[in-house]
Design a protein around this motif. Structure first.
Motif, PDB file in Angstrom:
ATOM      1  N   ILE A  31     -10.561  10.778   6.686  1.00 33.83           N
ATOM      2  CA  ILE A  31     -10.778  11.863   5.725  1.00 33.83           C
ATOM      3  C   ILE A  31     -10.018  11.593   4.427  1.00 33.83           C
ATOM      4  CG2 ILE A  31     -10.373  14.310   5.275  1.00 33.83           C
ATOM      5  CD1 ILE A  31     -12.739  13.747   7.113  1.00 33.83           C
ATOM      6  N   GLU A  32      -8.774  11.148   4.551  1.00 30.40           N
ATOM      7  CA  GLU A  32      -7.972  10.852   3.364  1.00 30.40           C
ATOM      8  C   GLU A  32      -8.611   9.725   2.538  1.00 30.40           C
ATOM      9  OE1 GLU A  32      -4.011   9.964   4.521  1.00 30.40           O
ATOM     10  OE2 GLU A  32      -3.623  11.946   5.385  1.00 30.40           O
ATOM     11  N   TRP A  35     -11.683  11.058   0.414  1.00 29.83           N
ATOM     12  CA  TRP A  35     -11.521  12.347  -0.249  1.00 29.83           C
ATOM     13  C   TRP A  35     -11.859  12.272  -1.745  1.00 29.83           C
ATOM     14  CZ3 TRP A  35     -10.468  16.817   2.293  1.00 29.83           C
ATOM     15  CH2 TRP A  35     -10.322  17.943   1.491  1.00 29.83           C
ATOM     16  N   ASN A  37     -13.074  15.653  -3.179  1.00 27.92           N
ATOM     17  CA  ASN A  37     -13.202  17.074  -3.516  1.00 27.92           C
ATOM     18  C   ASN A  37     -11.970  17.544  -4.292  1.00 27.92           C
ATOM     19  OD1 ASN A  37     -13.465  19.922  -3.512  1.00 27.92           O
ATOM     20  ND2 ASN A  37     -14.669  19.826  -1.622  1.00 27.92           N
ATOM     21  N   SER A  42      -6.675  18.254   1.035  1.00 23.09           N
ATOM     22  CA  SER A  42      -6.998  17.784   2.379  1.00 23.09           C
ATOM     23  C   SER A  42      -6.209  18.545   3.446  1.00 23.09           C
ATOM     24  CB  SER A  42      -6.727  16.282   2.501  1.00 23.09           C
ATOM     25  OG  SER A  42      -5.369  15.993   2.203  1.00 23.09           O
ATOM     26  N   GLN A  53     -15.259  18.579   8.079  1.00 25.23           N
ATOM     27  CA  GLN A  53     -14.184  18.027   7.260  1.00 25.23           C
ATOM     28  C   GLN A  53     -14.706  16.892   6.385  1.00 25.23           C
ATOM     29  OE1 GLN A  53     -10.743  16.941   9.561  1.00 25.23           O
ATOM     30  NE2 GLN A  53     -10.514  18.981  10.456  1.00 25.23           N
ATOM     31  N   ALA A  57     -14.685  16.736   2.386  1.00 23.06           N
ATOM     32  CA  ALA A  57     -13.941  15.641   1.756  1.00 23.06           C
ATOM     33  C   ALA A  57     -14.788  14.891   0.741  1.00 23.06           C
ATOM     34  CB  ALA A  57     -13.434  14.675   2.821  1.00 23.06           C
ATOM     35  N   THR A  58     -16.064  14.665   1.071  1.00 22.27           N
ATOM     36  CA  THR A  58     -16.935  13.866   0.201  1.00 22.27           C
ATOM     37  C   THR A  58     -17.773  14.726  -0.734  1.00 22.27           C
ATOM     38  OG1 THR A  58     -18.727  13.875   1.829  1.00 22.27           O
ATOM     39  CG2 THR A  58     -17.118  12.077   1.961  1.00 22.27           C
TER      40      THR A  58
END
Length: 308
Positions: A31-32, A35, A37, A42, A53, A57-58
């Motif tokens: 996710i990190e 990222w 957004n 996060s 998630q 994130a994207t």
């Protein structure tokens, strides 16, 4: 019809838990790495379901991030970390291996050419007679054919694979579309599986969904998160199948999982913690025990099938 007259397909459902136990990338790190957004941090999404998630994130552009950063979706960097347990699983001789992973740990172990270049997976691609060519999205009938030892393994990436960004299933829209595909596929069956059994014919195996419904399914490293609505629906549908079909065995440490295990039991799933009931278990030891147990069960069933 007596059960011994029916050969039940042996099916592995493999999730990302095995990767994590052998130093694979965590979901948080994924996710990190993707990222973008700018409206939320996060840290604020920890309570959201895992698939959502990635959508947050994207900013709902997962396929673009998969093209830009394919390495982020790679489960393990060094295949040597996970080689031994995957070799053991490949050697069991499953009729079908289903995986929710987008990455190619299984293929990398079975085929050195994939380890050097993931694009080689294209040469392993095959499909059932239910479609004229390999699918690019919603891979119901498309799999990777992997010779390994004495077996030809059919590996199905049921939520998509990383070299086909458009096939990756994440988020409400794609899960809803995928579930619709399941329903349409199984509605075509009606009572066909039962009718075939009455005629002593083998079950229809046009898709990985057929394998899931009709087979003995061994669930390993897939936590059955409550957000995985398509997989919960399939459990419910399998329970309602009129033809004689296989069981589902879910392997996982049981600490803090009482609600989930209870729901799995409600859907007819046999849960196995193999004595791993404490908080913070040794996951490598657990997977070693689970693979050994699965191997014994499958070999016994294969023996019964060959003498049935």
């Amino acid at each position: 019809m007596e059960e011994r007259q029916i050969k039940i397909p042996q099916v592995l459902l493999l999730g990302n838990g095995l990767n994590k136990a052998y130093q694979g990338a965590s979901w948080d790190k994924l996710i990190e790495s993707i990222w973008v957004n700018k409206r939320i941090t996060s840290k604020a999404i920890c309570d959201a379901p895992f698939p959502l998630q990635a959508v947050i994130a994207t900013d709902d552009s997962i396929d673009e991030k998969l093209k830009e950063k394919p390495d982020s979706f790679y489960g393990v960097k060094s295949i040597d970390e996970i080689r031994a347990p995957i070799e053991q699983l490949l050697g069991i001789g499953f009729d079908h291996i289903l995986t929710t992973n987008y990455s190619y740990e299984i293929e990398r172990v079975a085929c050195p050419l994939v380890e050097r270049d993931g694009r080689y997976c294209k040469k392993l691609m095959a499909h059932t007679g239910a479609c004229k060519s390999a699918e690019t999205r919603y891979l119901l009938h498309t799999y990777n054919q992997l010779p390994y030892g004495d077996f030809i393994n059919k590996v199905w990436h049921i939520h998509g694979e990383m070299r086909k960004p458009q096939s990756v299933v994440l988020g409400h829209y794609y899960y809803g579309k995928l579930l619709g595909k399941y329903m349409a596929e199984l509605d075509k069956r009606e009572n066909q599986q039962k009718i075939r059994q009455e005629k002593y014919l083998p079950p229809i195996m046009d898709s990985w969904i057929d394998a899931f419904i009709m087979g003995d399914v061994y669930v390993l490293g897939f936590g059955y998160d409550f957000s995985e609505m398509d997989m919960w629906w399939l459990l419910n549908r399998k329970k309602r199948e009129k033809a004689h079909h296989g069981k589902v065995l879910f392997y996982g440490p049981s600490f803090g999982k009482e609600l989930k295990l209870s729901l799995l039991n409600t859907y007819g799933v046999q849960t196995e913690d193999l004595g791993f009931r404490a908080q913070g278990p040794d996951y490598k030891a657990f997977y070693e025990a689970a693979i050994s147990d699965i191997q014994k069960r499958v070999k016994q069933t294969q023996k019964e099938n060959n003498h049935g």
